[in-house]
Design a protein around this motif. Structure first.
Motif, PDB file in Angstrom:
ATOM      1  N   UNK A   1      -4.611  11.212   2.490  1.00  0.00           N
ATOM      2  CA  UNK A   1      -5.342  12.476   2.598  1.00  0.00           C
ATOM      3  C   UNK A   1      -4.562  13.610   1.934  1.00  0.00           C
ATOM      4  N   UNK A   2      -3.263  13.640   2.145  1.00  0.00           N
ATOM      5  CA  UNK A   2      -2.418  14.660   1.534  1.00  0.00           C
ATOM      6  C   UNK A   2      -2.436  14.517   0.011  1.00  0.00           C
ATOM      7  N   UNK A   3      -2.376  13.279  -0.468  1.00  0.00           N
ATOM      8  CA  UNK A   3      -2.424  13.014  -1.905  1.00  0.00           C
ATOM      9  C   UNK A   3      -3.748  13.490  -2.496  1.00  0.00           C
ATOM     10  N   UNK A   4      -4.839  13.225  -1.794  1.00  0.00           N
ATOM     11  CA  UNK A   4      -6.155  13.646  -2.260  1.00  0.00           C
ATOM     12  C   UNK A   4      -6.227  15.171  -2.351  1.00  0.00           C
ATOM     13  N   UNK A   5      -5.672  15.859  -1.347  1.00  0.00           N
ATOM     14  CA  UNK A   5      -5.637  17.324  -1.376  1.00  0.00           C
ATOM     15  C   UNK A   5      -4.798  17.818  -2.545  1.00  0.00           C
TER      16      UNK A   5
ATOM     17  N   UNK B   1       0.827  -1.207   0.000  1.00  0.00           N
ATOM     18  CA  UNK B   1       0.000   0.000   0.000  1.00  0.00           C
ATOM     19  C   UNK B   1       0.865   1.263   0.000  1.00  0.00           C
ATOM     20  N   UNK B   2       1.942   1.240   0.779  1.00  0.00           N
ATOM     21  CA  UNK B   2       2.854   2.385   0.829  1.00  0.00           C
ATOM     22  C   UNK B   2       3.514   2.590  -0.534  1.00  0.00           C
ATOM     23  N   UNK B   3       3.989   1.523  -1.133  1.00  0.00           N
ATOM     24  CA  UNK B   3       4.621   1.626  -2.453  1.00  0.00           C
ATOM     25  C   UNK B   3       3.628   2.110  -3.511  1.00  0.00           C
ATOM     26  N   UNK B   4       2.395   1.644  -3.428  1.00  0.00           N
ATOM     27  CA  UNK B   4       1.369   2.073  -4.379  1.00  0.00           C
ATOM     28  C   UNK B   4       1.075   3.561  -4.216  1.00  0.00           C
ATOM     29  N   UNK B   5       0.999   4.023  -2.972  1.00  0.00           N
ATOM     30  CA  UNK B   5       0.772   5.442  -2.721  1.00  0.00           C
ATOM     31  C   UNK B   5       1.923   6.261  -3.305  1.00  0.00           C
ATOM     32  N   UNK B   6       3.142   5.822  -3.070  1.00  0.00           N
ATOM     33  CA  UNK B   6       4.319   6.514  -3.598  1.00  0.00           C
ATOM     34  C   UNK B   6       4.252   6.589  -5.128  1.00  0.00           C
ATOM     35  N   UNK B   7       3.941   5.479  -5.766  1.00  0.00           N
ATOM     36  CA  UNK B   7       3.852   5.451  -7.228  1.00  0.00           C
ATOM     37  C   UNK B   7       2.743   6.377  -7.734  1.00  0.00           C
TER      38      UNK B   7
ATOM     39  N   UNK C   1       8.608  14.675  -1.760  1.00  0.00           N
ATOM     40  CA  UNK C   1       7.981  13.356  -1.570  1.00  0.00           C
ATOM     41  C   UNK C   1       9.046  12.301  -1.264  1.00  0.00           C
ATOM     42  N   UNK C   2      10.118  12.297  -2.021  1.00  0.00           N
ATOM     43  CA  UNK C   2      11.195  11.325  -1.777  1.00  0.00           C
ATOM     44  C   UNK C   2      11.737  11.453  -0.361  1.00  0.00           C
ATOM     45  N   UNK C   3      11.959  12.706   0.066  1.00  0.00           N
ATOM     46  CA  UNK C   3      12.505  12.927   1.404  1.00  0.00           C
ATOM     47  C   UNK C   3      11.525  12.470   2.489  1.00  0.00           C
ATOM     48  N   UNK C   4      10.251  12.767   2.306  1.00  0.00           N
ATOM     49  CA  UNK C   4       9.241  12.354   3.291  1.00  0.00           C
ATOM     50  C   UNK C   4       9.204  10.826   3.431  1.00  0.00           C
ATOM     51  N   UNK C   5       9.234  10.129   2.316  1.00  0.00           N
ATOM     52  CA  UNK C   5       9.197   8.670   2.377  1.00  0.00           C
ATOM     53  C   UNK C   5      10.492   8.120   2.973  1.00  0.00           C
ATOM     54  N   UNK C   6      11.620   8.705   2.619  1.00  0.00           N
ATOM     55  CA  UNK C   6      12.902   8.251   3.187  1.00  0.00           C
ATOM     56  C   UNK C   6      12.956   8.478   4.689  1.00  0.00           C
ATOM     57  N   UNK C   7      12.432   9.619   5.142  1.00  0.00           N
ATOM     58  CA  UNK C   7      12.451   9.933   6.569  1.00  0.00           C
ATOM     59  C   UNK C   7      11.647   8.929   7.392  1.00  0.00           C
ATOM     60  N   UNK C   8      10.665   8.305   6.784  1.00  0.00           N
ATOM     61  CA  UNK C   8       9.806   7.360   7.507  1.00  0.00           C
ATOM     62  C   UNK C   8      10.177   5.906   7.251  1.00  0.00           C
ATOM     63  N   UNK C   9      11.188   5.675   6.465  1.00  0.00           N
ATOM     64  CA  UNK C   9      11.572   4.329   6.043  1.00  0.00           C
ATOM     65  C   UNK C   9      11.883   3.397   7.214  1.00  0.00           C
ATOM     66  N   UNK C  10      12.406   3.927   8.291  1.00  0.00           N
ATOM     67  CA  UNK C  10      12.837   3.114   9.432  1.00  0.00           C
ATOM     68  C   UNK C  10      11.682   2.631  10.311  1.00  0.00           C
ATOM     69  N   UNK C  11      10.495   3.171  10.133  1.00  0.00           N
ATOM     70  CA  UNK C  11       9.363   2.835  11.001  1.00  0.00           C
ATOM     71  C   UNK C  11       8.837   1.445  10.663  1.00  0.00           C
ATOM     72  N   UNK C  12       8.703   0.619  11.703  1.00  0.00           N
ATOM     73  CA  UNK C  12       8.250  -0.759  11.496  1.00  0.00           C
ATOM     74  C   UNK C  12       6.946  -1.082  12.224  1.00  0.00           C
TER      75      UNK C  12
END
Length: 78
Positions: free
Chosen positions: A65-69, A12-18, A40-51
């Motif tokens: 929600x941000x994407x929809x906006x 789901x995360x990868x699909x959102x990114x794409x 966008x790249x930085x935001x996803x990289x910053x959260x990459x460590x969260x498990x």
């Protein structure tokens, strides 16, 4: 090895990114496109460590929600 839930969340995360990156490519202004792409790249990289699955779900919801906006804003600009 990822559990089924983790695998589904990852997908789901990868699909959102794409989806976000595909939408950004439709922006006519090159400087805005580059700026958004970097953000966008930085935001996803910053959260990459969260498990933690719950944290990922919350961020996924916020990201959708941000994407929809973003899509709504782009539609207004066109």
């Amino acid at each position: 090895m990822l559990s089924l839930k983790q695998f589904m969340l990852r997908r789901q995360v990868l699909q959102l990114y794409q989806d976000i990156m595909k939408t950004i490519r439709t922006i006519p202004d090159e400087s805005q496109r580059k700026e958004l792409t970097l953000w966008v790249r930085q935001e996803f990289r910053n959260q990459k460590h969260i498990t933690d699955e719950e944290s990922i779900r919350m961020m996924l919801t916020k990201g959708k929600m941000t994407f929809k906006q973003m899509c709504t804003t782009l539609d207004l600009v066109k």
